[in-house]
Design a protein around this motif. Structure first.
Motif, PDB file in Angstrom:
ATOM      1  N   LYS A  38       0.837  -1.196   0.000  1.00  0.00           N
ATOM      2  CA  LYS A  38       0.000   0.000   0.000  1.00  0.00           C
ATOM      3  C   LYS A  38       0.878   1.255   0.000  1.00  0.00           C
ATOM      4  O   LYS A  38       0.614   2.202  -0.756  1.00  0.00           O
ATOM      5  CB  LYS A  38      -0.915  -0.002   1.229  1.00  0.00           C
ATOM      6  CG  LYS A  38      -1.926   1.104   1.247  1.00  0.00           C
ATOM      7  CD  LYS A  38      -2.864   0.977   2.422  1.00  0.00           C
ATOM      8  CE  LYS A  38      -3.885   2.082   2.422  1.00  0.00           C
ATOM      9  NZ  LYS A  38      -4.796   1.994   3.564  1.00  0.00           N
ATOM     10  N   LYS A  42       1.470   3.942  -3.364  1.00  0.00           N
ATOM     11  CA  LYS A  42       1.179   5.377  -3.307  1.00  0.00           C
ATOM     12  C   LYS A  42       2.160   6.153  -4.172  1.00  0.00           C
ATOM     13  O   LYS A  42       1.813   7.159  -4.777  1.00  0.00           O
ATOM     14  CB  LYS A  42       1.255   5.886  -1.864  1.00  0.00           C
ATOM     15  CG  LYS A  42       0.056   5.542  -1.036  1.00  0.00           C
ATOM     16  CD  LYS A  42       0.166   6.136   0.349  1.00  0.00           C
ATOM     17  CE  LYS A  42      -1.044   5.762   1.181  1.00  0.00           C
ATOM     18  NZ  LYS A  42      -0.936   6.293   2.557  1.00  0.00           N
ATOM     19  N   LYS A  45       2.387   3.445  -8.775  1.00  0.00           N
ATOM     20  CA  LYS A  45       1.068   2.822  -8.931  1.00  0.00           C
ATOM     21  C   LYS A  45       1.114   1.411  -9.498  1.00  0.00           C
ATOM     22  O   LYS A  45       0.344   0.558  -9.110  1.00  0.00           O
ATOM     23  CB  LYS A  45       0.177   3.686  -9.815  1.00  0.00           C
ATOM     24  CG  LYS A  45      -0.364   4.886  -9.112  1.00  0.00           C
ATOM     25  CD  LYS A  45      -1.428   5.544  -9.941  1.00  0.00           C
ATOM     26  CE  LYS A  45      -2.012   6.689  -9.165  1.00  0.00           C
ATOM     27  NZ  LYS A  45      -3.241   7.178  -9.724  1.00  0.00           N
TER      28      LYS A  45
END
Length: 89
Positions: A38, A42, A45
């Protein structure tokens, strides 16, 4: 007199080279490691690929991965399917 001059010149050259060679240090740029996918996604992508020629094993993806050997090696733990692409989406 010539011996004294030669000795001083030699001493000066030795001292000069020892100081100039000792000050040269090449620093490698630090590569950021991410805690999880995650956090990596950020910034990148499509994830991070080790090489341009790497193919995804996991099926279709939305985004193209960023290619960087150093960044992939630093975040290798995030490559769950071991296809040389970390955190592909």
């Amino acid at each position: 007199m010539k011996k004294l001059f030669a000795a001083l010149l030699s001493l000066g050259l030795i001292i000069g080279f020892s100081f100039s060679a000792g000050g040269v240090v090449e620093a490698k740029p630090k590569v950021k490691t991410y805690k999880n996918c995650k956090a990596l996604n950020k910034v990148y992508k499509g994830g991070v690929a080790r090489a341009k020629s790497v193919k995804n094993k996991g099926g279709k993806t939305k985004y193209k991965p960023y290619v960087s050997k150093a960044l992939y090696d630093a975040n290798k733990k995030l490559d769950r399917d071991k296809d040389k692409i970390a955190c592909e989406r």
